[in-house]
Design an enzyme around this catalytic site. Structure first.
Site, short mmCIF file in Angstrom:
data_model
loop_
_atom_site.label_atom_id
_atom_site.label_comp_id
_atom_site.label_asym_id
_atom_site.label_seq_id
_atom_site.Cartn_x
_atom_site.Cartn_y
_atom_site.Cartn_z
N PHE A 89 3.28 3.74 -0.78
CA PHE A 89 3.17 2.60 0.13
C PHE A 89 2.51 1.40 -0.55
O PHE A 89 2.98 0.27 -0.42
CB PHE A 89 2.34 2.98 1.36
CG PHE A 89 3.09 3.81 2.36
CD1 PHE A 89 4.21 3.29 3.00
CD2 PHE A 89 2.69 5.09 2.67
CE1 PHE A 89 4.90 4.04 3.93
CE2 PHE A 89 3.38 5.86 3.59
CZ PHE A 89 4.48 5.33 4.22
N GLN B 125 -1.56 2.60 6.37
CA GLN B 125 -1.85 1.23 6.77
C GLN B 125 -2.85 0.54 5.85
O GLN B 125 -2.72 -0.63 5.53
CB GLN B 125 -2.37 1.22 8.23
CG GLN B 125 -1.28 1.00 9.25
CD GLN B 125 -0.55 -0.31 9.04
OE1 GLN B 125 -1.12 -1.34 8.73
NE2 GLN B 125 0.77 -0.27 9.19
N VAL C 29 3.22 8.43 -16.35
CA VAL C 29 2.09 7.75 -17.00
C VAL C 29 1.10 8.81 -17.44
O VAL C 29 0.71 9.67 -16.65
CB VAL C 29 1.44 6.75 -16.03
CG1 VAL C 29 0.13 6.21 -16.61
CG2 VAL C 29 2.40 5.62 -15.72
N GLU D 243 0.07 19.06 12.70
CA GLU D 243 1.49 18.86 12.95
C GLU D 243 2.34 20.03 12.46
O GLU D 243 3.28 20.45 13.13
CB GLU D 243 1.93 17.52 12.31
CG GLU D 243 1.40 16.34 13.14
CD GLU D 243 1.48 14.98 12.45
OE1 GLU D 243 1.22 13.98 13.12
OE2 GLU D 243 1.80 14.93 11.25
#
Lengths: 431, 431
Positions: A19, A323, A84, A175
């Site tokens: 993200f 977020q 990397v 979940e």
């Protein structure tokens, strides 16, 4: 050296296409920088739905997005698929398996990896949930174990195959437990008629006194009630100390036989040789200032789960969620653009949009700013928010149709054990 | 012994869950037999679309169907996921990795496997196309090679990575070549801007004087024209003799450098220890009579690609295609039911519904009974026929939406290189 065209632009090398990495690269699309992204995978992974891949609910491809497709129209972006291996801050070089790459600015956004807190036996046997490959491996294993339970004569071994133990009561653990309980209820009795599927135990173990520690106490108690309703056995205030002889050893002395130990209990910052030891916190995160700069450097930045912005307001850094990563990346991109205009950099401020977790059909908890709510409506909000966050219209459409289909039919249809045997043909090609 | 409940029904053991196996099992749903199906995979594979998995067009799950789901409501069916290692006709036993299984009647339907005609170097290096796993492996490799071409300094190695050589001009080879040519045209130039994608060569090699040997000469020449139009280099009357030093060695002496050698040139019957040598033809197929009975046995039957029904009308057996397998299985099921009623068995008669092949967007050839046609309309017929043949409403819907999406956007969106690293955690569990 990596083959990357030299331009007269300053080069920003981004390590990691999560993200944080992709938000940063996209935000720099119209800037006067050359953007080089390095990732070992050619796709972006949507982590919040790994648990649905593991429980046969959605197809991996629906939550993966090819990085090249993302940059098709971004002329200043260069993508290299390689690993990397470290960085050299003095020479301003990134080392990869395919050669070195010079940078003017380096942004480290390699995320977090599973931490087993030094428990070697668990590391050797447990199924982590930090990549789509790991989620698929878990799916294969759960289904294999049910098949093998049908073939097994020894009742004790059969019970090991039928017990599913999940460690970690955060969103992922909760979940997964909920989704497995739904499968136990709606699918397994139809497909394993010869097994007594009531023998399948689903156990969730959490070290803290409550589930979903990042959410409100109300959400914690509600999710616990939901799991109980679905028949999940939940152990709170309980640690896992070892895994031997196909048994999970708990801190209360209890032993639970199982061949499926799902580990969603801890993460640590990805390792990155070359980062000065003094910048690395005990949990592996890299310490940065309010401008995402690694301590002691003005060319190395760290964003997302990999970073810990230690300030008076955030003494432990921000939560390691999508977020935060996205907002940090956008702030850093704006700062890069300000740098070229010789403007002052802006410190990062997190605007928390709230958090959500789902437990099963119609069961979810939501802590939004100023309001906490549960059940049916929270479940719809959860679905909508996750759907909108998925990259790509097609993925969004396909995930939506998958959900709709499962909702109507009570069926997770991807119960496929896809064996993987492509080892030798790709040897030496993947590095 | 395999754990299978004893009933007072006669037991039919079916080896293989391909078109033949599942058609047979489903046709016996309301019969008074116990049906045991053994397959090493827990899913049925829709072979005609493997080439679309290999070329990133559709997701493997869309052409796989979980076998347990197929038998959810069939009370007389018992499924065991394990590998058959051989049979013992005298003891009426099937040997598997998980134990033995007694049969009253045995139906062998293990299909065909790739034949390399004894070419060891090719077997070691080539990518076969006989399972969804193999198709996925090929997809990963093609995409990896393009990524590695970007990282490669040596021009000669780069060209090896960019050349794609397909051996075998049957439907699979022709369809793969066409699909790769479409990707070269519509996708690669956008995603590999730094590569001169006109250097990508797609070469199709066929030993016979024409492509699609099973179809009409008109269809052959039309498909050749389509491939030329798409920029595929086609070699007819040409054999592949060897693969050394990253070069394909052709019978005309030419050598084509490549790291992607796709092998769609030959198949042979699956091996099945215990089948008497005299019943096995040189191409590995098992010889059966017009009632699907293996020569010299009245308890062993063979259907589908695995069998060769040698009669005056079919001196080489039937073509190894899905329609033959399905029709044979249905005839055999009816005969099993007749046996219990002491009725006469009916010999098999093949009704050929025609054949179809597609080469690219809007390009297909169709030989239907009494009519041969090409192009746009044939392409639609091809899509409709394949869509209807896919197992499961959901799969059908998702394949259709995928095709529609690709058609509108000119995009194959599944360009994902999913690394596979689940080896050790599943060891000892998969057998």
């Amino acid at each position: 050296m990596l083959q990357i065209p030299e331009t007269n632009q300053k080069r920003i090398v981004i390590v990691g296409g999560g993200f944080a990495g992709i938000s940063l690269a996209k935000s720099l699309a119209h800037s006067n920088y050359q953007v080089v992204m390095i990732d070992k995978n050619n796709y972006h992974q949507f982590q919040p739905l790994f648990y649905q891949v593991a429980t046969a609910g959605i197809e991996p491809s629906a939550i993966l997005f090819p990085l090249r497709k993302l940059f098709q129209r971004q002329g200043n972006a260069y993508l290299r698929i390689t690993e990397v291996t470290g960085i050299d801050p003095t020479a301003k070089m990134v080392h990869t398996r395919s050669g070195d790459c010079h940078y003017d600015y380096l942004v480290v956004a390699a995320g977090a990896q599973t931490s087993y807190f030094g428990l070697k036996n668990i590391e050797a046997a447990a199924f982590p949930m930090k990549s789509v490959t790991e989620a698929l491996t878990l799916r294969n294993s759960i289904l294999n174990h049910l098949e093998n339970a049908l073939l097994e004569k020894d009742k004790a071994v059969q019970q090991q195959l039928l017990n599913l133990v999940i460690v970690g009561g955060g969103p992922t653990g909760t979940e997964v437990a909920g989704a497995l309980a739904e499968m136990k209820k709606h699918i397994f009795p139809k497909e394993y008629r010869e097994l007594d599927t009531s023998r399948i135990r689903i156990v969730l173990i959490e070290a803290a006194p409550r589930l979903l520690g990042g959410m409100s106490p109300k959400s914690s108690s509600k999710s616990l009630r939901y799991l109980h309703k679905l028949g999940v056995e939940v152990y709170l205030d309980t640690q896992v100390n070892d895994y031997t002889n196909h048994e999970v050893v708990l801190s209360n002395g209890e032993r639970i036989p199982t061949r499926t130990l799902i580990w969603a209990a801890g993460i640590k910052g990805a390792s990155m040789p070359g980062i000065p030891a003094e910048a690395i916190l005990p949990n592996g995160r890299i310490r940065v200032d309010a401008f995402h700069r690694m301590a002691g450097s003005d060319t190395i930045f760290v964003v997302g789960d990999h970073s810990a912005m230690i300030t008076d307001a955030t003494p432990k850094g921000h939560p390691q969620v999508a977020q935060v990563a996205i907002q940090q990346a956008r702030n850093l991109a704006r700062n890069f653009i300000r740098m070229q205009k010789h403007q002052n950099l802006r410190p990062f401020r997190y605007r928390n949009p709230g958090s959500l977790a789902t437990v099963g059909r119609h069961l979810a908890v939501a802590d939004l700013p100023g309001i906490t709510f549960f059940g049916f409506f929270a479940w719809y909000v959860w679905m909508f928010v996750h759907l909108m966050a998925i990259l790509g219209v097609k993925n969004r459409l396909f995930v939506f149709l998958n959900w709709l289909w499962s909702y109507i039919t009570f069926d997770q249809s991807l119960r496929l054990i896809i064996h993987r045997d492509d080892g030798h043909k790709l040897n030496g090609e993947l590095t």
